[in-house]
Design a protein around this motif. Structure first.
Motif, PDB file in Angstrom:
ATOM      1  N   LEU A   1      -5.646 -19.335  -0.765  1.00  0.00           N
ATOM      2  CA  LEU A   1      -6.004 -18.049  -0.565  1.00  0.00           C
ATOM      3  C   LEU A   1      -7.041 -17.511  -1.718  1.00  0.00           C
ATOM      4  O   LEU A   1      -5.548 -17.497  -2.253  1.00  0.00           O
ATOM      5  CB  LEU A   1      -5.140 -17.198   0.559  1.00  0.00           C
ATOM      6  CG  LEU A   1      -5.347 -15.066   1.460  1.00  0.00           C
ATOM      7  CD1 LEU A   1      -7.602 -16.167   2.140  1.00  0.00           C
ATOM      8  CD2 LEU A   1      -4.969 -14.822   2.232  1.00  0.00           C
TER       9      LEU A   1
ATOM     10  N   GLN B   1      -6.888  -8.791  -1.700  1.00  0.00           N
ATOM     11  CA  GLN B   1      -7.297  -8.476  -0.541  1.00  0.00           C
ATOM     12  C   GLN B   1      -9.065  -7.928  -0.672  1.00  0.00           C
ATOM     13  O   GLN B   1      -8.838  -6.964  -1.493  1.00  0.00           O
ATOM     14  CB  GLN B   1      -6.993  -7.422   0.459  1.00  0.00           C
ATOM     15  CG  GLN B   1      -7.756  -7.104   1.770  1.00  0.00           C
ATOM     16  CD  GLN B   1      -6.425  -6.022   2.238  1.00  0.00           C
ATOM     17  OE1 GLN B   1      -6.493  -4.914   3.155  1.00  0.00           O
ATOM     18  NE2 GLN B   1      -5.670  -6.668   3.590  1.00  0.00           N
TER      19      GLN B   1
ATOM     20  N   VAL C   1      -1.050 -16.562  -1.548  1.00  0.00           N
ATOM     21  CA  VAL C   1      -2.030 -17.281  -1.444  1.00  0.00           C
ATOM     22  C   VAL C   1      -2.010 -18.635  -1.063  1.00  0.00           C
ATOM     23  O   VAL C   1      -2.952 -19.481  -0.510  1.00  0.00           O
ATOM     24  CB  VAL C   1      -2.100 -17.610  -2.732  1.00  0.00           C
ATOM     25  CG1 VAL C   1      -3.281 -16.716  -3.700  1.00  0.00           C
ATOM     26  CG2 VAL C   1      -1.090 -18.703  -3.543  1.00  0.00           C
ATOM     27  N   ALA C   2      -0.430 -19.270  -0.839  1.00  0.00           N
ATOM     28  CA  ALA C   2       0.426 -20.317   0.215  1.00  0.00           C
ATOM     29  C   ALA C   2       0.875 -19.811   0.686  1.00  0.00           C
ATOM     30  O   ALA C   2       1.992 -18.897   0.934  1.00  0.00           O
ATOM     31  CB  ALA C   2      -0.433 -21.576  -0.372  1.00  0.00           C
TER      32      ALA C   2
ATOM     33  N   ARG D   1       1.057 -17.481   3.815  1.00  0.00           N
ATOM     34  CA  ARG D   1      -0.263 -17.218   3.633  1.00  0.00           C
ATOM     35  C   ARG D   1      -1.088 -16.301   4.049  1.00  0.00           C
ATOM     36  O   ARG D   1      -0.853 -16.243   5.098  1.00  0.00           O
ATOM     37  CB  ARG D   1      -1.386 -18.736   3.461  1.00  0.00           C
ATOM     38  CG  ARG D   1      -2.848 -18.974   3.289  1.00  0.00           C
ATOM     39  CD  ARG D   1      -3.413 -19.957   3.484  1.00  0.00           C
ATOM     40  NE  ARG D   1      -4.942 -20.350   3.085  1.00  0.00           N
ATOM     41  CZ  ARG D   1      -5.388 -19.491   3.256  1.00  0.00           C
ATOM     42  NH1 ARG D   1      -5.414 -19.197   4.063  1.00  0.00           N
ATOM     43  NH2 ARG D   1      -6.869 -20.395   3.098  1.00  0.00           N
ATOM     44  N   GLY D   2      -1.175 -15.664   3.283  1.00  0.00           N
ATOM     45  CA  GLY D   2      -1.773 -14.322   3.406  1.00  0.00           C
ATOM     46  C   GLY D   2      -0.746 -13.104   4.045  1.00  0.00           C
ATOM     47  O   GLY D   2      -1.416 -12.098   4.065  1.00  0.00           O
TER      48      GLY D   2
ATOM     49  N   LEU E   1      -9.311 -21.035  -6.896  1.00  0.00           N
ATOM     50  CA  LEU E   1      -9.707 -19.997  -6.403  1.00  0.00           C
ATOM     51  C   LEU E   1     -10.806 -19.649  -5.657  1.00  0.00           C
ATOM     52  O   LEU E   1     -11.139 -19.179  -4.916  1.00  0.00           O
ATOM     53  CB  LEU E   1      -9.242 -18.575  -7.035  1.00  0.00           C
ATOM     54  CG  LEU E   1      -7.800 -18.271  -7.253  1.00  0.00           C
ATOM     55  CD1 LEU E   1      -7.518 -17.332  -7.504  1.00  0.00           C
ATOM     56  CD2 LEU E   1      -6.853 -18.503  -5.846  1.00  0.00           C
TER      57      LEU E   1
ATOM     58  N   GLY F   1     -11.451 -22.386  -2.394  1.00  0.00           N
ATOM     59  CA  GLY F   1     -10.908 -21.848  -1.699  1.00  0.00           C
ATOM     60  C   GLY F   1     -11.531 -21.267  -0.390  1.00  0.00           C
ATOM     61  O   GLY F   1     -12.835 -21.096  -1.100  1.00  0.00           O
ATOM     62  N   ASP F   2     -10.682 -20.606   0.020  1.00  0.00           N
ATOM     63  CA  ASP F   2     -11.049 -19.947   1.724  1.00  0.00           C
ATOM     64  C   ASP F   2     -11.961 -18.729   0.958  1.00  0.00           C
ATOM     65  O   ASP F   2     -12.685 -18.424   1.662  1.00  0.00           O
ATOM     66  CB  ASP F   2     -10.673 -20.239   2.524  1.00  0.00           C
ATOM     67  CG  ASP F   2     -10.331 -21.660   2.999  1.00  0.00           C
ATOM     68  OD1 ASP F   2     -10.674 -22.355   3.211  1.00  0.00           O
ATOM     69  OD2 ASP F   2      -9.138 -21.400   4.208  1.00  0.00           O
TER      70      ASP F   2
ATOM     71  N   GLY G   1     -10.721 -16.044   1.927  1.00  0.00           N
ATOM     72  CA  GLY G   1      -9.938 -14.877   2.791  1.00  0.00           C
ATOM     73  C   GLY G   1      -9.197 -15.881   4.174  1.00  0.00           C
ATOM     74  O   GLY G   1      -9.762 -16.784   4.205  1.00  0.00           O
ATOM     75  N   ASP G   2      -9.381 -14.904   5.226  1.00  0.00           N
ATOM     76  CA  ASP G   2      -8.624 -15.587   6.018  1.00  0.00           C
ATOM     77  C   ASP G   2     -10.111 -15.838   7.636  1.00  0.00           C
ATOM     78  O   ASP G   2     -11.106 -14.929   6.761  1.00  0.00           O
ATOM     79  CB  ASP G   2      -7.656 -14.586   7.493  1.00  0.00           C
ATOM     80  CG  ASP G   2      -6.319 -14.549   6.907  1.00  0.00           C
ATOM     81  OD1 ASP G   2      -5.906 -15.583   5.493  1.00  0.00           O
ATOM     82  OD2 ASP G   2      -5.834 -13.496   6.173  1.00  0.00           O
TER      83      ASP G   2
END
Length: 214
Positions: free
Chosen positions: A72, A76, A113-114, A162-163, A207, A210-211, A213-214
Motif C-alpha cells: 500500500l 494517505q 504498507v502491509a 495493512r492500511g 509502490l 501496488g494498489d 490505496g484501499d
C-alpha cells in the motif's frame, strides 16, 4: 529302400528350412518374436534422445517472491503517479539515499504498507522519529522516518494491519522543516533478522505497481 531314403531326405529338408527361417528372426510358425520389453516400449510415447537429456538436465524453477508485492502506498491521499524515484540520489558524506521520499503536508497520516508488527520505534539523529516494521514471514522490513509523531498507542511488538495509521508525516531528524515528507525504505532481512541491518531494495517500483490505496 527307396521309401526309406525319401523319408530321410524329407526330414533333412524340413530341418534345413526351419533353420533358414529362424536365421532371419522368424520362428517356424511365422509369428513375430518380440521380447516383453520391446512390446511395452511400443505403447510408450516416443521421446527424442536430445529432449530426454534436456528434461533430465533442466534446472529447477527459480524461487519466486524475491521482492514484496501488493504494498500500500504509505501516505494517505498520495497517488502512485505523484511518486518520484529518489533511491539513488546522493546524500551527505558520500551516502546514497536508498529510499523514496514522499512529499506531503505535515500531519498527513502514514499508513502501514502491509500486515506485520512494529519491530522497533527509534528516535535517530538523521531519521528523527522512525518505525521499523517486520512483515509476518520475517523476510522484509519497512522503515518509516521523519515522522511528526507516532499514532496514539503505537508500541513495539504491536501487530499492525495493512492500511493502519501508524504515524504522521513530519520533518524530524535532518529533514528540511519547509519540506515535510515520509522517508520510506524496504529492506530484505538476513537470517539474523536485525532491524538495523538488511539489503536495501528500491521502494519506487514496488509502490508504483501496488494498489496505491484501499
Amino acid at each position: 529302400m527307396r521309401l526309406a531314403q525319401l523319408i530321410v531326405l524329407g526330414l533333412v529338408m524340413g530341418v534345413a528350412a526351419g533353420w533358414w527361417l529362424q536365421r532371419d528372426g522368424e520362428p517356424s510358425d511365422g509369428a513375430a518374436v518380440h521380447p516383453p520389453a520391446v512390446v511395452a516400449a511400443d505403447h510408450a510415447p516416443a521421446v527424442p534422445a536430445e529432449q530426454a537429456a534436456t528434461a533430465i538436465a533442466a534446472p529447477a524453477p527459480a524461487a519466486t517472491g524475491d521482492t514484496p508485492s501488493g504494498l500500500l502506498l504509505p501516505v494517505q491521499g498520495i497517488a502512485p503517479s505523484q511518486l518520484q524515484d529518489t533511491f539513488t540520489d546522493a546524500r551527505s558524506e558520500g551516502r546514497v539515499h536508498d529510499a523514496i521520499d514522499i512529499m506531503a503536508a505535515a500531519g498527513t497520516p502514514v499508513l502501514a504498507v502491509a500486515d506485520g508488527h512494529v519491530e522497533k520505534l527509534f528516535d535517530s539523529k538523521r531519521g528523527g522519529l522512525t518505525i521499523y516494521q517486520f512483515e509476518p514471514s520475517g523476510r522484509w522490513c519497512y522503515y518509516y522516518a521523519h515522522l511528526q509523531r507516532y499514532a496514539d498507542g503505537l508500541a513495539e511488538k504491536q501487530t499492525i494491519k495493512r492500511g493502519d495509521v501508524i504515524g504522521y508525516v513530519g520533518s524530524t531528524g535532518n529533514a528540511n522543516p519547509e519540506a515535510p515528507h515520509l522517508h520510506f525504505e524496504v529492506h530484505a532481512l538476513g537470517p539474523e533478522k536485525q532491524w538495523w541491518k538488511g539489503e536495501s531494495l528500491n521502494p519506487y517500483p514496488l509502490l508504483k505497481k501496488g494498489d496505491g490505496g484501499d
